[in-house]
Enzyme design. Sequence first.
Site, mmCIF file in Angstrom:
data_model
loop_
_atom_site.group_PDB
_atom_site.id
_atom_site.type_symbol
_atom_site.label_atom_id
_atom_site.label_comp_id
_atom_site.label_asym_id
_atom_site.label_seq_id
_atom_site.Cartn_x
_atom_site.Cartn_y
_atom_site.Cartn_z
ATOM 1 N N ASP A 219 9.284 -17.392 -13.895
ATOM 2 C CA ASP A 219 9.945 -17.194 -15.193
ATOM 3 C C ASP A 219 8.996 -16.828 -16.329
ATOM 4 O O ASP A 219 9.435 -16.666 -17.468
ATOM 5 C CB ASP A 219 10.733 -18.461 -15.567
ATOM 6 N N GLU A 302 -1.379 -29.226 -12.838
ATOM 7 C CA GLU A 302 -2.541 -28.349 -13.032
ATOM 8 C C GLU A 302 -3.821 -29.165 -13.020
ATOM 9 O O GLU A 302 -4.806 -28.822 -12.354
ATOM 10 C CB GLU A 302 -2.452 -27.608 -14.388
HETATM 11 C C1 UGA Z 1 5.675 -26.076 -15.746
HETATM 12 C C2 UGA Z 1 4.800 -25.990 -14.490
HETATM 13 O O1 UGA Z 1 4.748 -24.667 -14.010
HETATM 14 C C3 UGA Z 1 5.349 -26.862 -13.395
HETATM 15 O O2 UGA Z 1 4.481 -26.872 -12.300
HETATM 16 C C4 UGA Z 1 5.485 -28.220 -13.878
HETATM 17 O O3 UGA Z 1 6.132 -28.973 -12.878
HETATM 18 C C5 UGA Z 1 6.291 -28.276 -15.145
HETATM 19 O O4 UGA Z 1 5.767 -27.391 -16.127
HETATM 20 C C6 UGA Z 1 6.246 -29.642 -15.657
HETATM 21 O O5 UGA Z 1 5.168 -30.034 -16.135
HETATM 22 O O6 UGA Z 1 7.248 -30.345 -15.536
HETATM 23 P P1 UGA Z 1 8.204 -25.321 -16.306
HETATM 24 O O7 UGA Z 1 8.200 -23.981 -16.918
HETATM 25 O O8 UGA Z 1 8.394 -26.473 -17.208
HETATM 26 O O9 UGA Z 1 6.901 -25.517 -15.397
HETATM 27 O O10 UGA Z 1 9.225 -25.463 -15.120
HETATM 28 P P2 UGA Z 1 10.025 -24.364 -14.297
HETATM 29 O O11 UGA Z 1 9.736 -23.004 -14.745
HETATM 30 O O12 UGA Z 1 11.420 -24.845 -14.256
HETATM 31 O O13 UGA Z 1 9.402 -24.563 -12.832
HETATM 32 C C7 UGA Z 1 8.099 -24.137 -12.470
HETATM 33 C C8 UGA Z 1 8.164 -23.293 -11.195
HETATM 34 O O14 UGA Z 1 8.719 -24.082 -10.154
HETATM 35 C C9 UGA Z 1 9.050 -22.058 -11.334
HETATM 36 O O15 UGA Z 1 8.424 -20.978 -10.695
HETATM 37 C C10 UGA Z 1 10.345 -22.439 -10.655
HETATM 38 O O16 UGA Z 1 10.986 -21.365 -10.036
HETATM 39 C C11 UGA Z 1 9.878 -23.475 -9.632
HETATM 40 N N1 UGA Z 1 10.876 -24.561 -9.405
HETATM 41 C C12 UGA Z 1 11.501 -25.192 -10.432
HETATM 42 C C13 UGA Z 1 11.162 -24.949 -8.110
HETATM 43 O O17 UGA Z 1 10.613 -24.376 -7.151
HETATM 44 N N2 UGA Z 1 12.077 -25.963 -7.889
HETATM 45 C C14 UGA Z 1 12.725 -26.589 -8.912
HETATM 46 O O18 UGA Z 1 13.552 -27.487 -8.658
HETATM 47 C C15 UGA Z 1 12.422 -26.201 -10.219
HETATM 48 MN MN MN Z 2 8.797 -22.132 -16.339
#
Ligand code: UGA
Ligand code: MN
Length: 363
Positions: A219, A302
Site C-alpha cells: 500500500d 523493523e
Molecule cells: C506497518 C508495518 O509495515 C507493519 O509491518 C507493521 O505491522 C505495522 O506498521 C504496525 O506497526 O502495526 P501498516 O501500514 O500500519 O504497516 O499496516 P498495513 O499496511 O495494514 O500492513 C502492512 C503489510 O502487511 C501490508 O503489505 C499488508 O498487505 C500486509 N498485511 C496486513 C497482511 O499481510 N495481513 C494483514 O492481516 C494485514
Molecule cells: Mn501500510
Amino acid sequence: MTSSGSSPPSSSSTSLTSSPTEKRAANTSKSLLTTAGATTTTTTTTIRTTTTTRKQTTTSTNTTRTTSTRGTKPKANQFGTLVHATSSLAATSASTPALGRVRRPREAFVPVPEPPPLYIITPTYRRPEQLAELTRLGYTLKHVTNLLWLVIEDANETSPLVFDILDRIGVPYHYLLAPMPAQYRIKRFKPRGVSNRNRGLAYIRANATEGVFYFADDDNTYDVSLFEQMRYTKMVSMWPVGLVTNTGVSSPIVRDGKLNGFYDGWIGGRKYPVDMAGFAVSVKFLLQRPNATMPFVVGYEEDGFLRSLKPLSNDDIELLANKCTEILTWHTQTKKNPSAIALNQTRYGGTNLIAIDKLLVRS
Ligand code: UGA
Ligand code: MN
C-alpha cells in the site's frame, strides 16, 4: 516460462517450509496441485502444466496476449543456479484458469550480476483494495530492471485474481503463501505482514546469492529512483520515509555526514525507530546472519529485524536519498472500504456486470 527436469524444486513453497505455518501453506498448495490433476513431483507438474498452458495459449482467442518471446527455456544464471519462472503454485493456477481465462505465462526472472539484482518482498492480504494496491505497486516495479517481486499473501490459498493481476502486469514474480499464525490473528493488534516477510527471507536464503532485498508493503508509494540507489547496498542502507501523520517523516538524522540518531513520531525504546519502507539489506549480509528474522511483535517488527542483523555498526549503515535529504518513498494508506454489495444477478443477468462482479475482491 518453463521448468525442466534439472530445475531445483526451490520455487515450490513445499521445499521451503520451516514452520508449522508454512507447512499449512505448503499443504494447501499440494492439495491444489492434486486438484489440478498433477501427479508425483513438483517438477513433473510444472512441465505438464507448461505444455497445457502453451496449448491453451495457442487456442486462446484473447488477442491481447503476447506470448511469443515468453516461452523461453530455463537458464542457468550467472550464479550457477537454475532459474525458472513458473512455480508449482503458478502452474496449478495456469491449468485451472480463473474465470475461464487462460493465464498469460509469466516473465522469467534470470538475474544478471549488473546492476545487482533486487528482491522485493511484498506482503499482501485479501481485502477490497487488494488488486488496486498491487496494480499501483506492480507498475512502479515494472520500471525497474533485474528485479524479482516476491508477492506473499497472508492466506491459506492463492487467489486466481491475484495471479491474473500479476500476470497482466508482467513483472517477474513468485506468488507465495504465509498465513499469519492463529495465535496472532485473534489479537486486536496484529503483527501485520510478518509471516509474509519471513517467508520472503526464507525464499532469499534458499535461492539468492547476490543483490539486495527490500520490504515493500503493497500500500505504500515508491519513487523508482529509490530502487536504483538501494540495489548497491553493501550491508544495510536507510533513507527518509514520508508519513501521512503529523510527524511528517520518519528519517535517520544525519549530522556532519554521519548517522546521528533517528527522527520518528514514536521512538518506543527502539534502537532503530525506522519505517518498514525505510531500509534495504544486502543478500550476502543476510546470508552471513543465519538467525536474522522478523519478530511477531507489533510496533517492533523493523527494530527486531534490524537488531537480529547484529553485528551492525551505525557506521556501516549507508545513507541514501542524497544523504537523507530527499523523500523517495511514502508510507501511504488507502481508506478501508467495506466489501461491495452482492450484484443482483436477475436484474443484470446477460450483461457485462456478471463478468466484472467476479473481479471484485470481497473480504
Ligand atoms: C506497518 C508495518 O509495515 C507493519 O509491518 C507493521 O505491522 C505495522 O506498521 C504496525 O506497526 O502495526 P501498516 O501500514 O500500519 O504497516 O499496516 P498495513 O499496511 O495494514 O500492513 C502492512 C503489510 O502487511 C501490508 O503489505 C499488508 O498487505 C500486509 N498485511 C496486513 C497482511 O499481510 N495481513 C494483514 O492481516 C494485514
Ligand atoms: Mn501500510
